[in-house]
Enzyme design. Structure first.
Site, PDB file in Angstrom:
ATOM      1  N   HIS A  73       7.931  10.216 -27.257  1.00 15.17           N
ATOM      2  CA  HIS A  73       7.974   9.172 -28.296  1.00 15.17           C
ATOM      3  C   HIS A  73       7.805   9.710 -29.711  1.00 15.17           C
ATOM      4  CE1 HIS A  73       3.566   8.215 -29.217  1.00 15.17           C
ATOM      5  NE2 HIS A  73       3.430   8.989 -28.168  1.00 15.17           N
ATOM      6  N   CYS A  88      -4.321   7.048 -33.118  1.00 14.13           N
ATOM      7  CA  CYS A  88      -5.417   6.806 -32.172  1.00 14.13           C
ATOM      8  C   CYS A  88      -6.718   6.472 -32.870  1.00 14.13           C
ATOM      9  CB  CYS A  88      -5.650   8.028 -31.297  1.00 14.13           C
ATOM     10  SG  CYS A  88      -4.148   8.701 -30.668  1.00 14.13           S
TER      11      CYS A  88
HETATM   12  N1  PLP Z   1      -1.202  15.642 -29.456  1.00 17.14           N
HETATM   13  C1  PLP Z   1      -0.800  15.344 -30.703  1.00 17.14           C
HETATM   14  C2  PLP Z   1      -0.776  16.408 -31.755  1.00 17.14           C
HETATM   15  C3  PLP Z   1      -0.397  14.038 -31.009  1.00 17.14           C
HETATM   16  O1  PLP Z   1      -0.009  13.737 -32.249  1.00 17.14           O
HETATM   17  C4  PLP Z   1      -0.416  13.059 -29.983  1.00 17.14           C
HETATM   18  C5  PLP Z   1      -0.057  11.657 -30.280  1.00 17.14           C
HETATM   19  O2  PLP Z   1      -0.264  11.184 -31.387  1.00 17.14           O
HETATM   20  C6  PLP Z   1      -0.830  13.428 -28.706  1.00 17.14           C
HETATM   21  C7  PLP Z   1      -1.226  14.724 -28.481  1.00 17.14           C
HETATM   22  C8  PLP Z   1      -0.834  12.434 -27.571  1.00 17.14           C
HETATM   23  O3  PLP Z   1       0.476  12.197 -27.132  1.00 17.14           O
HETATM   24  P1  PLP Z   1       0.828  10.877 -26.265  1.00 17.14           P
HETATM   25  O4  PLP Z   1       0.735   9.730 -27.211  1.00 17.14           O
HETATM   26  O5  PLP Z   1       2.211  11.099 -25.771  1.00 17.14           O
HETATM   27  O6  PLP Z   1      -0.159  10.823 -25.179  1.00 17.14           O
END
Ligand code: PLP
Length: 417
Positions: free
Chosen positions: A232, A357
């Site tokens: 995504h 997040c």
């Molecule tokens: N790692 C980084 C650097 C991210 O920016 C994100 C999502 O924002 C993630 C991990 C987590 O990915 P996912 O949303 O596909 O679980």
């Protein structure tokens, strides 16, 4: 309606999905011209990828693990997507395992490193990693796993000398460093770190979730043994990611069961998501090779330079060169990010004050804090992230809105520069 760009909706009652990607519904009667500058949070699914999703959800819905002919095109789609994802990062197709998201790929890498090297109870990562790495490291503490968090400088970069000192030969199970930071776009010296780990005989992983599709990645040339991506973030849907694991290293899966993905990730595959991921990977690889590859960088630079020019005291957060060409993290002294987000939202502009997040978390960003920025700076900084679907016209309108927002908040707070 509050949104000044809102206009009566002539297509009331009809779904906007797929036809109006740059407009958002405001209430039931208006749609608002929306300017989406939050592509590090998530991206629009490319129309070509969305088409594949629909096809594999409705027409070709067979279970890929079943032998009959109905499932053959489904298996072929997964194989094609695997080859495309591998090509995007310079891997071999059989080194790619599809996962349910980027978080899962990161967790699986750490889990496998600890399970395949039971005598090693030490991890190294950085202070600016995403919570999908940090929380996973913390989770292992009760089992006696110690984690070293490398500091970063004010530009957001680690020092390789610190990494060298942190590695404990015979004890360190994994070094995991993000390729690009989600808040600032700052790039880690991943290739150099991987070389250092190789020299010291330590396993290396990179969370390349923000980098994949945006900048070239070649795991084979850089000798990187493990790497995570997430669909995504580059115009595939949410809920699909991939973990690359070099065929030369042992692997223990996080999920066990039916043995799908060559035993590396059990669970019936998310075929619509995987097919779309393959298409998005192909589109991004072609884009990176095209003469127009710098188009998004040009939009970002235009946006950033205009604001640095117009807003007195505005500054870029993070290293000015070693960062993604698609991210601008800007400090506007005297204009609190929370107020800016409300004003910009009223104008239909989507951006953020930190990682998706951490929205709603009143604490200053952990990334900015690790960079040594005072809370005041962290709380008056905004992240804008761009994609191939943004236009020049949008950039002009967004610059006006941000400059006006800063002026308004400064007047309200009595800010004197
Ligand atoms: N790692 C980084 C650097 C991210 O920016 C994100 C999502 O924002 C993630 C991990 C987590 O990915 P996912 O949303 O596909 O679980």
């Amino acid at each position: 309606m509050a949104c000044p760009l809102a206009r009566p909706n002539p297509e009331r009652g009809r779904s906007p999905v797929g036809r109006l990607p740059f407009e958002v519904w405001v209430g039931r009667r208006y749609r608002c011209a929306m300017i989406y500058l939050d592509n590090n949070a998530t991206t629009m699914v490319a129309p070509e990828a969305a088409e594949a999703m629909v096809r594999f959800a409705t027409e070709l819905y067979g279970n890929p693990s079943v032998a009959y002919r109905f499932s053959r095109p489904v298996r072929e789609a997964i194989a094609g997507a695997r080859a495309e994802v591998a090509a995007l990062i310079g891997a071999e197709p059989d080194e790619i395992a599809f996962t349910g998201c980027g978080t899962e790929a990161n967790n699986a890498a750490i889990f496998s490193a600890l399970r395949t090297q039971p005598g090693k109870r030490h991890l190294v990562t950085s202070a600016v990693e995403h919570s999908a790495i940090k929380r996973c490291c913390e989770q292992h503490a009760p089992q006696g796993v110690e984690t070293t968090y490398l500091p970063v400088d004010p530009a957001g970069r680690i020092d390789l000398a610190d990494l060298d000192k942190a590695i404990r030969p015979g004890e360190t199970a994994l070094v995991s460093l993000m390729w690009a930071n989600n808040e600032t776009g700052v790039l880690s010296p991943v290739e150099e770190a991987a070389a250092l780990c190789r020299e010291k005989g330590v396993l290396f992983h990179s969370d390349a979730i923000q980098a994949a599709g945006k900048i070239p990645i070649d795991v084979a040339a850089a000798g990187i043994p493990m790497l995570s991506i997430s669909g995504h973030k580059f115009h595939a849907p949410k809920g699909v990611g991939a973990l690359y694991v070099s065929k030369n290293i042992p692997f223990q899966p996080l999920l066990v069961g039916g043995g799908q993905e060559g035993g590396r990730r059990s669970g019936t595959e998310n075929v619509p998501g995987i097919a779309a991921l393959g298409i998005a990977a192909k589109l991004m690889r072609e884009r990176l090779a095209a003469p127009t590859r710098d188009a998004v960088r040009a939009l970002r630079d235009r946006f950033e330079n205009a604001l640095l020019d117009r807003v007195e005291g505005a500054e870029v957060n993070g290293h000015p060169e070693h960062r993604l060409p698609t991210t601008a993290n800007l400090h506007f002294p005297g204009a609190e990010a929370q107020g800016m987000l409300i004003l910009l939202d009223e104008k239909g502009i989507c951006c953020s004050s930190g990682s998706a997040c951490s929205t709603g978390n009143p604490k200053p960003s952990a990334v900015m804090t690790a960079m040594g920025y005072p809370a005041k700076r962290a709380k008056s900084s905004l992240r804008f992230s761009f994609s191939r679907y943004n236009t020049d016209e949008e950039i002009g309108a967004a610059v006006e809105a941000v400059a006006a927002g800063v002026k308004k908040l400064r007047a309200l707070s009595g800010y004197v520069g």
